[in-house]
Scaffold this active site. Structure first.
Site, short mmCIF file in Angstrom:
data_model
loop_
_atom_site.label_atom_id
_atom_site.label_comp_id
_atom_site.label_asym_id
_atom_site.label_seq_id
_atom_site.Cartn_x
_atom_site.Cartn_y
_atom_site.Cartn_z
N HIS A 56 0.85 -1.21 0.00
CA HIS A 56 0.00 0.00 0.00
C HIS A 56 0.87 1.25 0.00
CE1 HIS A 56 -3.93 2.02 0.90
NE2 HIS A 56 -3.06 3.01 1.06
N HIS A 58 1.55 5.37 -2.15
CA HIS A 58 1.07 6.43 -3.07
C HIS A 58 2.29 7.03 -3.76
CE1 HIS A 58 -3.17 6.55 -1.64
NE2 HIS A 58 -2.59 6.01 -0.56
N GLN A 151 -9.38 9.26 -5.65
CA GLN A 151 -9.11 9.91 -4.36
C GLN A 151 -10.27 10.79 -3.89
OE1 GLN A 151 -5.84 10.59 -2.07
NE2 GLN A 151 -7.84 10.78 -1.11
N HIS A 209 -9.38 1.80 -0.25
CA HIS A 209 -9.22 2.53 1.00
C HIS A 209 -10.58 2.39 1.70
CE1 HIS A 209 -5.70 4.22 -0.89
NE2 HIS A 209 -5.41 4.91 0.20
N GLU A 212 -11.26 4.49 6.47
CA GLU A 212 -10.10 5.17 7.09
C GLU A 212 -10.64 6.40 7.82
OE1 GLU A 212 -7.07 6.61 4.45
OE2 GLU A 212 -5.61 6.86 6.08
N ASP A 308 2.11 3.20 2.94
CA ASP A 308 1.17 4.28 2.60
C ASP A 308 1.87 5.53 2.06
OD1 ASP A 308 -1.30 5.36 2.20
OD2 ASP A 308 -1.82 5.61 4.30
N TRP A 314 0.41 13.78 3.51
CA TRP A 314 -0.14 13.11 4.69
C TRP A 314 0.91 12.73 5.72
CZ3 TRP A 314 -1.54 12.13 -0.37
CH2 TRP A 314 -2.84 12.47 -0.71
#
Ligand code: FE2
Length: 425
Positions: A56, A58, A151, A209, A212, A308, A314
């Protein structure tokens, strides 16, 4: 020559053995392997492991920290809006170059397989094109899977549905989604259904996702398990994050977990990121941002650890080190027994590979010759030290080597070098 490469004397699964490599394949594993090779690696006293796998990530956002500004609140939602500010400014070259720089870090850490979500809520699909390029470039040393990730919401963002289908037509491997970010719970549930139907029709895997959030009523994982069962997608579906489960009513969870197990849905918590993002609306006691890992594993549900984010809207830290990820997960999930600690190492290698369907990885004869030599005696020591990767081999070729780092002490009367490795006597 009997082999192209031999890794001598490493510790594998608690036994000491040599690994003979021919071309891109592990040809033999046995103690005192007879035969010669063009080159040999001395791994005596060191753990030899399958490669690290991150299920996982990005990669379209990585290494963008500070662009165009910092996430001041530290929340998931500000991260999403900050990413929305950066998206129109992205160029193909910038996304590609940052991704390739990250992949260099990954190789140095023995991270040789990555599943990355790629945002499809930009009508240019520029990041999709860039990461498809990256996938080709790094294929000789990293397995890269792409997930079409709406997203801003599969329904909530006007063109996300069409763009998801376009991205899949372009060669993106996995169907993604974000049901808890749709406008209503009902829309979220509907998105789960449609995304699973798209995957079933195209013969693809699903990785959403999912939940979350700290909201205990975010229960899209229930719908995901139900659709997986209905459409026969067992073993091909992942619920990523699942953080709402930490706040759910215990009685409800006692019904939910068997449904997830029955459907063969896997779970990927992302402990570095969610310990940072979740619980931001809490005062005290403040909730941990992690799903119920041990409880799912007890029912036979596959649970991996994901990374992630690294240096993006983030998360302001990160080094592409899956040992950091497992180390944080181990603490937050309180996986402190020797069996649980060893399991955490297995999660960032074998379990993650299995969740991604990468059956060619693993330390066994006939598997791909991709492996890592670590400056540690066993998996638990590797976690404790976040051990140096002494040597990384991808498809039979050495792709990264690191010399041992030592600290020289000057405190008198003591050995001059610190060695943090330790075997109890
Ligand atoms: Fe994510």
């Amino acid at each position: 020559m009997d082999f192209d490469l031999i890794v001598r004397g490493g510790t594998l699964d608690g036994r000491i053995a040599d690994i003979g490599i021919s071309g891109e394949t592990i040809a033999a594993i046995e103690p005192n392997l007879p035969g010669t090779a063009r080159s040999e690696i001395d791994a005596h006293g060191n753990l030899v492991s399958p490669p690290f796998v991150d299920p996982h990530f990005h990669m379209d956002a990585t290494l963008s920290y500070g662009l165009p500004r910092i996430n001041a609140s530290g929340t998931l939602l500000e991260g999403i809006s900050l990413w929305g500010e950066l998206k129109p400014l992205l160029t193909h070259e910038a996304v590609r170059d940052r991704a390739l720089a990250y992949c260099d870090w990954a190789v140095s850490m023995g991270l040789l397989a990555i599943r990355t979500h790629v945002d499809v809520c930009d009508d240019r699909l520029l990041a999709v094109e860039a990461l498809l390029d990256v996938k080709k470039t790094i294929a000789p040393y990293i397995d890269l899977q792409l997930v079409a990730f709406p997203q801003d919401g599969f329904y909530r963002s006007p063109s996300a549905r069409d763009n998801t289908l376009r991205a899949l037509d372009m060669g993106v491997d996995v169907v993604g989604g974000i049901p808890h970010f749709e406008r209503t719970m009902a829309d979220g549930a509907r998105s789960v259904t449609e995304l699973c139907e798209i995957a079933a029709k195209r013969g693809l895997m699903v990785d959403l996702h999912c939940d979350e959030t700290d909201d205990p009523l975010s229960r899209h994982i229930e719908q995901l398990a139900c659709e997986t069962q209905r459409l026969g997608l067992h073993g091909k579906v992942v619920g990523s994050h699942l953080t709402s489960m930490h706040s759910m009513d215990n009685y409800y969870v006692s019904k939910l977990l068997p449904l997830i197990a029955e459907a063969g849905v896997s779970a990927i918590p992302n402990p570095l990121i969610n310990i940072m993002l979740q619980g931001r609306h809490d005062t005290f006691p403040k909730r941990r941002g992690l799903t119920r890992v041990k409880e799912m594993q007890a029912l036979g549900i596959r649970v991996g650890w994901g990374q992630d984010c690294v240096l993006d809207p983030w998360y302001s830290l990160g080094t592409a080190d899956m040992l950091d990820v497992a180390f944080m997960g181990l603490h937050v999930a309180q996986m402190s027994s020797p069996a649980d600690m060893a399991r955490c190492f297995d999660m960032v290698t074998n379990v993650n590979a299995s969740i991604m369907g990468l059956d060619h990885l693993g330390l066994a004869v006939g598997k791909r010759a991709s492996l890592v030599v670590l400056d540690a005696g066993n998996p638990i020591e590797a976690l404790r030290l976040r051990a140096e990767r002494i040597c990384v081999i991808a498809r039979g070729k050495v792709v990264a080597e690191r010399t041992k780092q030592e600290t020289r002490l000057s405190i008198g009367g003591r050995p001059p070098l610190v060695n943090r490795r330790h075997i109890a006597t």
